[in-house]
Design an enzyme around this catalytic site. Structure first.
Site, PDB file in Angstrom:
ATOM      1  CB  CYS A   2       9.728   3.217 -11.292  1.00 46.54           C
ATOM      2  SG  CYS A   2       9.110   1.987  -9.929  1.00 46.54           S
TER       3      CYS A   2
HETATM    4  N1  GLN Z   1       4.797  -1.193  -8.267  1.00 45.49           N
HETATM    5  C1  GLN Z   1       6.265  -1.464  -8.528  1.00 45.49           C
HETATM    6  C2  GLN Z   1       7.260  -1.306  -7.380  1.00 45.49           C
HETATM    7  O1  GLN Z   1       7.044  -1.199  -6.357  1.00 45.49           O
HETATM    8  C3  GLN Z   1       6.703  -0.131  -9.411  1.00 45.49           C
HETATM    9  C4  GLN Z   1       6.558   1.251  -8.704  1.00 45.49           C
HETATM   10  C5  GLN Z   1       6.765   2.403  -9.808  1.00 45.49           C
HETATM   11  O2  GLN Z   1       6.718   2.409 -10.851  1.00 45.49           O
HETATM   12  N2  GLN Z   1       7.007   3.474  -8.967  1.00 45.49           N
HETATM   13  O3  GLN Z   1       8.477  -1.468  -7.474  1.00 45.49           O
END
Ligand code: GLN
Length: 252
Positions: A2
């Site tokens: 993210c």
């Molecule tokens: N693991 C977290 C989620 O699934 C954050 C994912 C991310 O940083 N892309 O939302």
């Protein structure tokens, strides 16, 4: 993974922070420039912000890509705040796709976001989960690694003096328990605490306020990169960065 962003400064429209910049969070939802893991952030988004005279933040979260949500575009255009935390999501495999899993998470005055993942979730998270009182596990808002990490941070906020200490403690515990990436953002509307552990983070501070973000939202020269395994503490006018020292962040 993210992309996320936190802001402290003079009241500023959400659109100025998120959707207007050439490479802001809206653009990063389909075309991030520095993302090492994943290509898009189309699995939902969330924005939390503080209004004057109310210590509790408001949130707007959806399970759809930010660019498909015309209602958010309207809200962002007419809503201003001096303290904002926002994220666009690329969901980790095996986690819930719901709005409940979209950052920012909240409790009382706090807003929290996690950019990264606990590798081999959920198997590798057993040791971490075991350190939590059952009531905190039962209160997880969604079946996602980030919600477990938020519960761990909240638990530490009860016993440690500062938000920064709580984040550093959880990064240290998480990296000891499992490989993964642990870039956190946490704010109470007055201060931002952030960590780098496996992913990028930048900051910029000027008369417009202080922004801490996974990647720069424009090509200005005044963005600074934060080294990996750092703890960042920011106010509207100052940014302090220090290394995360495992020995100094042990639980009391
Ligand atoms: N693991 C977290 C989620 O699934 C954050 C994912 C991310 O940083 N892309 O939302």
């Amino acid at each position: 993974m993210c992309r996320h962003l936190a802001f402290l400064g003079p009241p500023t429209p959400l659109a100025t922070l998120i959707s207007a910049p050439d490479h802001g969070l809206l653009r990063q939802s389909w075309s991030p420039r520095l993302q090492r893991n994943g290509t898009m952030n189309a699995d939902g988004f969330g924005v939390g912000w503080y209004a004057a005279d109310d210590p509790l933040p408001a949130r707007y979260r959806r399970a759809v890509p930010m660019w498909t949500d015309q209602s958010f575009a309207d809200v962002a255009r007419v809503t201003s705040s001096g303290a904002v935390l926002a994220a666009v999501r690329s969901a980790t495999t095996g986690t819930t796709p719901d709005e409940a899993a979209a950052a920012p998470y909240t409790s009382g005055k706090w807003l929290f976001s996690h950019n990264g993942r606990i590798d081999d979730w959920p198997r590798s998270a057993e040791d971490l989960a075991a350190t939590l009182p059952p009531a905190r596990l039962l209160a997880l808002e969604a079946r996602v690694d980030s919600a477990l990490l938020w519960a761990l941070v909240l638990h530490r906020l009860d016993s440690l003096d500062s938000a920064a200490d709580a984040l550093a403690h959880v990064v240290t515990a998480a990296t000891a328990a499992s490989t993964g990436r642990y870039n956190f953002l946490l704010t109470d509307g007055d201060t931002i605490a952030a960590t780098t552990a496996g992913d990028t983070l930048f900051w910029r501070s000027d008369a417009r306020g202080t922004v801490v973000a996974s990647e720069p939202s424009d090509d200005d020269a005044d963005w600074h990169e934060v080294p990996d395994r750092s703890l960042l503490v920011a106010t509207p006018h100052a940014v302090d960065i220090s290394p995360i020292h495992p020995a100094e962040t042990e639980a009391p």
